[in-house]
Design an enzyme around this catalytic site. Structure first.
Site, PDB file in Angstrom:
ATOM      1  N   LYS A 207       0.854  -1.192   0.000  1.00 31.25           N
ATOM      2  CA  LYS A 207       0.000   0.000   0.000  1.00 31.25           C
ATOM      3  C   LYS A 207       0.886   1.237   0.000  1.00 31.25           C
ATOM      4  CE  LYS A 207      -3.567   2.391   2.604  1.00 31.25           C
ATOM      5  NZ  LYS A 207      -4.524   2.307   3.708  1.00 31.25           N
ATOM      6  N   LYS A 260      -2.150  -1.581  -3.888  1.00 33.86           N
ATOM      7  CA  LYS A 260      -3.031  -0.415  -3.842  1.00 33.86           C
ATOM      8  C   LYS A 260      -2.203   0.862  -3.927  1.00 33.86           C
ATOM      9  CE  LYS A 260      -5.986   1.928  -0.615  1.00 33.86           C
ATOM     10  NZ  LYS A 260      -6.287   2.082   0.771  1.00 33.86           N
TER      11      LYS A 260
HETATM   12  C1  PBG Z   1      -7.577   3.304   5.541  1.00 38.34           C
HETATM   13  C2  PBG Z   1      -7.798   3.139   4.093  1.00 38.34           C
HETATM   14  C3  PBG Z   1      -7.596   4.076   3.075  1.00 38.34           C
HETATM   15  C4  PBG Z   1      -8.061   3.495   1.905  1.00 38.34           C
HETATM   16  C5  PBG Z   1      -8.498   2.208   2.228  1.00 38.34           C
HETATM   17  N1  PBG Z   1      -8.316   2.000   3.579  1.00 38.34           N
HETATM   18  C6  PBG Z   1      -7.086   5.467   3.117  1.00 38.34           C
HETATM   19  C7  PBG Z   1      -5.749   5.771   3.609  1.00 38.34           C
HETATM   20  O1  PBG Z   1      -4.919   4.896   3.855  1.00 38.34           O
HETATM   21  O2  PBG Z   1      -5.510   6.955   3.798  1.00 38.34           O
HETATM   22  C8  PBG Z   1      -8.082   4.154   0.555  1.00 38.34           C
HETATM   23  C9  PBG Z   1      -9.190   3.714  -0.342  1.00 38.34           C
HETATM   24  C10 PBG Z   1      -9.486   4.624  -1.486  1.00 38.34           C
HETATM   25  O3  PBG Z   1      -8.843   5.671  -1.723  1.00 38.34           O
HETATM   26  O4  PBG Z   1     -10.424   4.282  -2.205  1.00 38.34           O
HETATM   27  N2  PBG Z   1      -6.331   2.923   6.004  1.00 38.34           N
HETATM   28 ZN    ZN Z   2      -6.001   3.664   8.072  1.00 46.40          ZN
END
Ligand code: PBG
Ligand code: ZN
Length: 336
Positions: A207, A260
């Site tokens: 991520k 992601k």
């Molecule tokens: C929370 C989380 C996020 C997303 C999924 N789980 C945001 C982040 O890490 O700031 C992003 C999903 C999206 O942008 O569609 N940890």
């Molecule tokens: Zn988070």
């Protein structure tokens, strides 16, 4: 054998790739990549009220839903062929604190949704839950703070409690998105200790600290109050590190891995695909959705075709499963 000489000129008419592109029926027969409904996961933002539908201005077509409206939406989505959901909870403001306690209260919207979904659909639907603290902490970080920084090891126990609560309430897979080191192992051990060895882990293994999460943070009200997430999410310049993260999470017991965002990281999807035998998911994130929507609203892109092309690209890169806000419309309107 080659039809081209070294300068690329056609030297023989024998081999002509265009024969396979001549008709729609031929093209669809030889198409290498398909996007199937049961490979798509629809995300949901759950309000803590029984009723309600709040539009998210930066994500046209997506709303935060109260419990009853959410259940109605899932029923409609099931008719379209959607067979998987990813749940995000939006706790009441008074339930946000420094430890993210709200995530394990009985009135948590995810826990309530899980029981209702299992009662209604049991195993017909694959239920994933996002396991993170950012929507539940008053500071908005994904872990617990100690003197201003996100403290890795104290966070693990709390994440494991949330995962166990989700699993007890009926999640098929818990999906930790916090990017703390060791959280897959901590969650796996906690689930097994609780007799929940059948519940799987979809790890947000790879991520990135991406600016494509902007609209999501509006939707989930989960932007950090101070600082950013670069101390725990990955640097967008890295791909070797993606393989390291994927290998660690696999070794810690993840059942599925995720990359992601998806579209700006297709090379990463491909690299991870070649380095694991686990099913691989990709998250077509909020900003990737919003930019298509914005361009389509302006008439600058053909939404139907661009969505199909984007989802196909993610599959072609090597993802088995795609989490996408486009899932519902793509099926409803026959874009695939
Ligand atoms: C929370 C989380 C996020 C997303 C999924 N789980 C945001 C982040 O890490 O700031 C992003 C999903 C999206 O942008 O569609 N940890
Ligand atoms: Zn988070």
């Amino acid at each position: 054998m080659t039809p081209n000489d070294s300068s690329g000129r056609l030297t023989s008419g024998r081999i002509r790739p265009r024969r396979l592109r001549r008709t729609p029926a031929i093209r669809s027969m030889v198409r290498e990549t398909a996007v199937r409904a049961n490979q798509l996961v629809m995300p949901h933002f759950l309000l803590h009220h029984a009723r309600g539908e709040e539009a998210i201005s930066s994500m046209p077509g997506i709303s935060r839903l109260g419990h009853d409206d959410f259940l109605r939406q899932v029923a409609d989505d099931m008719k379209l062929g959607i067979r998987a959901v990813l749940l995000f909870g939006l706790p009441a403001e008074e339930h946000k604190d420094e430890n993210g306690s709200g995530a394990t209260l009985a009135e948590d919207p995810v826990l309530r949704a899980l029981s209702a979904l299992r009662r209604e659909y049991d195993d017909e639907l694959v239920i994933f839950t996002d396991v993170c603290l950012c929507a539940y902490t008053d500071h908005g970080h994904c872990g617990l703070l100690e003197s201003g920084t996100v403290a890795n090891d104290p966070t693990l126990a709390r994440l494991a409690e949330v995962a166990v609560a989700h699993a007890r309430a009926g999640a098929h897979f818990v999906a930790p998105s916090d990017m703390m080191d060791g959280r897959v192992a901590a969650i796996r051990d906690a689930l097994d200790r609780d007799g929940l060895s059948d519940v799987g882990i979809l790890s947000y293994a790879v991520k990135y600290a991406s600016s494509y999460y902007g609209p999501f943070r509006e939707a989930a009200d989960s932007a950090p109050g101070e600082g950013d997430r670069k101390g725990y999410q990955m640097d967008p310049g890295n791909v070797r590190e993606a393989l390291k993260e994927a290998a660690l999470d696999e070794a810690e017991g993840a059942d599925m891995l995720m990359v992601k965002p998806a579209l700006a990281y297709l090379d990463v999807i491909r690299a991870v695909r070649h380095n694991t035998h686990l099913p691989l998911a990709a998250y077509n994130v909020s900003g990737e959705y919003s930019q298509v929507k914005a361009a389509a609203e302006k008439g600058w892109l053909d939404e139907a075709k661009v969505v199909h092309e984007n989802l196909q690209s993610i599959r072609r890169a090597g993802a088995d499963v795609i989490i996408s806000y486009h899932a519902r419309e793509a099926l409803q309107r026959g874009w695939l």
